[in-house]
Each structure stands twice: as C-alpha cells, then as structure tokens.
Design a protein around this motif. Structure first.
Motif, short mmCIF file in Angstrom:
data_model
loop_
_atom_site.label_atom_id
_atom_site.label_comp_id
_atom_site.label_asym_id
_atom_site.label_seq_id
_atom_site.Cartn_x
_atom_site.Cartn_y
_atom_site.Cartn_z
N LEU A 1 2.51 10.26 12.46
CA LEU A 1 1.57 11.79 13.64
C LEU A 1 2.41 12.70 13.24
N LYS B 1 1.85 16.51 14.34
CA LYS B 1 1.81 17.68 15.58
C LYS B 1 0.54 18.69 14.89
N ARG C 1 -2.67 10.18 11.63
CA ARG C 1 -2.99 11.39 13.12
C ARG C 1 -2.84 12.58 13.32
N ALA D 1 -1.22 14.72 17.09
CA ALA D 1 0.09 14.30 18.02
C ALA D 1 0.93 14.31 17.82
N THR E 1 2.66 10.51 23.21
CA THR E 1 2.28 11.88 22.08
C THR E 1 1.30 12.74 22.85
N LEU F 1 -0.99 14.30 23.28
CA LEU F 1 -2.62 13.71 23.74
C LEU F 1 -2.02 12.70 25.00
#
Length: 404
Positions: free
Chosen positions: A36, A38, A170, A173, A189, A191
């Motif tokens: 993950l 960001k 990702r 995220a 997340t 999202l």
C-alpha cells in the motif's frame, strides 16, 4: 468471517517496502503480498530524493545492522543494477581531513573500515590530487567500493519484479485505520476499502512511528524530520569534481556533513545542510503542517536534542540561510569554489528516529508485535542496504505470519 485478502500487507512503497515485498516473493513463492503506497507512484520521498550514493559501510559501528547491511548491500546493489541494466557506477570516494586536527578521526575511520571489511587506501596531501585535482586536504582515505546509482530506477525495478512474482502494488492507497481482528490485521485505506492480512509490515519511512501508533503499538521513538538542502555545480564547472568527496564526519551525529557528489547523470551536488523540517514532507522552507510540527515540538526528545546540540544546529541553520556561509564550508574541500558556481537543487527530508531522552537512533531499528513488523529507523544508508534489509524484514514477517 471473510477470508484473508492477502498474507502480508506492506505499508510503504519506498525502496525498503518494495525490497521487502520482493524478498517475500523470493523466500516463499506463492505468498500473497500487497503493498500500500499513498502516493501515485513508488519512491517519491526518501528513496527518490537522495544523492544516489552506494555507501561502502565504512562509517558504521562494527557489528551493527548498518555496518553489516551496508557492506553486503553495496556489493548486492552493484550486482542488481548490472543484472537489470540500471544506471550505476563504482566511482570510489575520498574522505578528506581538511586540517591536522581531523587526522586522528580520519585514522579512526581507517580502523573502522578495516573492522567492517571495507578496503581503504590512506593518502597524503599530494596523493589527493591523483583522484581529485581540485580538492585540498591534510590527508585522505580512498574507498574504492563506493559508487552511485539511480535508486528511483531500482525501486521501480523492485516493484516490477515483485508484481511479476504475484505481488500487488496499490498506489494512491494510504493506510488510514489499522486494527487487529482475531487472527488477522485489517487496514482501511483512504479509498474506503478494507484489506485483511495475516501479517503487516510497516515501511512507512517518514510516517513509520505514526503508522505504528495507528496499529496500536508504542514505537518508543518519534520521527523528527530533517531537511537536507543541496546546491549543484553550474554547467561548465562540473569538472571541479570527478567523483565523490566527503569530509571527516563528526561521530556524534548521523549526518555526514557537506560533501561533493557526482551523480550518475554527471550532475555534481553539494550538501546537504541538515535543518529541522516543519513538516514530515517539508521539502521547502515554507512548507508547514501545524499538526506535524506540534508532534515534533511536543516530543520531549526534540527539546533534549536541541539543548544538547544547539551549537551544531546553529551552524546548519546558518549555512541554510546564507549561501556565502555554505560556500565557505564547501571551500574547505574545494578551494576554487565560488558562490556563483552554485545553483539551488531539490531538497530531501531524512526520517530520523529520536528517543524520548533526545538520543538519535544510530542504527536501523526493527520492532515486532503480534502479526506486525515495524521498520522505525531506516535513513541513509538504507537505500544502499535495501536488499539485505528487505530480506531481514521478510524473514520477520514470515515468522509473524507463521505464528498464527
């Protein structure tokens, strides 16, 4: 109850997080890994905003993670770049004593290098010119295993290799909420999605202590961000520096002082200054995030650090505010330098962990809790050491996963 979405969630898509994901896929093929990040792409903070130096490992305390992983990582990084056709060069570097008073510290570095298995050659003043004709000093050591590369390109390659092995990276995220639910770790997340994993790895760099607290763990440290400010030599003056030139560092600090670095693209950078940043991603002097600044100011270690080292800090701030002062500092190594030779270059921010008593954490710091591994201090030379760090974190993550 919903099945796991993956086996291991890695928070952070810098070079350490991506190396960890890559190492997990190699150590145990078939392990489901999700990274993950960001930001909209990898390596947009510490990884992509450093000088690109492949450090030899000469500076670090023998037996420490930094010493072992930097020495091993330097050789592995050169090999990795060669195997994947990534730009790199083993150019060597000089560590220069600018006056007689620094010679004892230079000799101590020679001994430390030998203890760490780093080959060095001692040089007298006349021999310095064999490597760097424009550099002057009372003595120097040449470290042949130091080089440069493009760590952003390395991170992109690691992401691709991990994805080729079945991992998912990702972007955009951000991990907003982290909790333990039974035998799982759950992350929500930015999202709005919720992912469940058997183990979580925190490689969030500048935000690693905050992610640890988000997960319910007390990191015991606070990330205090230091902005590293650089200049570069103007076109037409880059011939002043052939490779890498460093001063003798002050052993009381993790910063290496103003040094000269010819990058893989031929650009020569000078710096950095190390000054407190007013935000964790405070790359500009005017970038202020009040909440983050309050976190730093509210940490007792920040005040202890300032009280203990205010003279050193004042010198850094002076060089930050005065181009003339910066030029004077750099002229100790490069006497021909003038202020007109310098043009501003992009800054970076170092994620430095500080203990409550003001002690700067001087080694890589890994901590563990049930189903979690936190990387809480991984500034320079973490990029150099990223492949061994990734394997170490992967080992811990797989043990945490297997402990269920």
């Amino acid at each position: 109850m919903r099945a796991y979405d993956c086996d291991v969630l890695v928070v952070g898509g810098g070079i350490v997080g991506l190396s960890t994901a890559y190492a997990i896929t190699r150590a145990r093929p078939g392990t489901r890994v999700v990274v993950l990040e960001k930001e909209p792409g990898p390596a947009l903070h510490q990884t992509g905003r450093n000088s690109g130096v492949i450090h030899s490992g000469i500076y670090y305390r023998p037996g420490s993670f930094k010493a072992r992983f930097a020495v091993r990582g330097a050789a592995e990084m050169v090999k990795f770049c060669a195997e994947h056709d990534l730009p790199h060069e083993v150019s060597g570097k000089l560590i220069v004593a600018t006056d007689q008073e620094e010679l004892p510290r230079l000799h101590a570095l020679v001994q430390r290098g030998r203890e760490n298995g780093v080959p060095v050659r001692e040089l007298g003043p006349a021999q310095i010119a064999e490597y760097e004709p424009h550099v002057r000093g009372a003595g120097a050591i040449h470290v042949g295993s130091t080089g440069v590369c493009d760590y952003g390109a390395v991170a992109h390659c690691l992401a691709r290799l991990a994805e080729d092995a079945g991992a998912f990276v990702r972007y955009g995220a951000e991990a907003r909420v982290i909790g333990r639910r039974g035998a799982a770790v759950a992350v929500r997340t930015g999202l709005g999605e919720v992912l469940r994993a058997r183990a979580l790895v925190n490689c969030a760099g500048l935000h690693s202590d905050r992610v640890a607290r988000l997960a319910g763990d007390d990191p015991g440290v606070r990330i205090v961000p230091f902005r590293g400010e650089y200049f570069e030599l103007a076109p037409g003056r880059t011939e002043l520096v052939r490779g890498l030139v460093y001063p003798v560092p002050d052993p009381a600090f993790p910063f290496l002082g103003v040094h000269l670095t010819r990058g893989i693209d031929g650009t020569v950078h000078l710096g950095p200054n190390a000054v407190p940043a007013l935000a964790r991603e405070g790359y500009g002097r005017l970038t202020v995030r009040p909440g983050e600044l309050a976190e730093t100011v509210g940490w007792p270690g920040s005040w202890q650090l300032a009280r203990r080292h205010w003279r050193y800090g004042a010198g850094e701030v002076r060089r930050s505010l005065s181009k003339r002062a910066f030029t004077q500092a750099a002229r100790r190594l490069l006497p021909e330098l003038t202020a007109e030779d310098l043009i501003p270059a992009p800054s970076g921010v170092r994620a430095q962990a500080v203990l409550r008593d003001g002690t700067l954490v001087d080694d890589f710091l890994f901590t563990e809790s049930p189903r979690m591994v936190h990387v809480l201090n991984a500034p320079s030379p973490a990029a150099t050491a990223s492949l061994p760090i990734g394997r170490e974190v992967a080992r811990r993550a797989l043990l945490a996963m297997d402990a269920l």
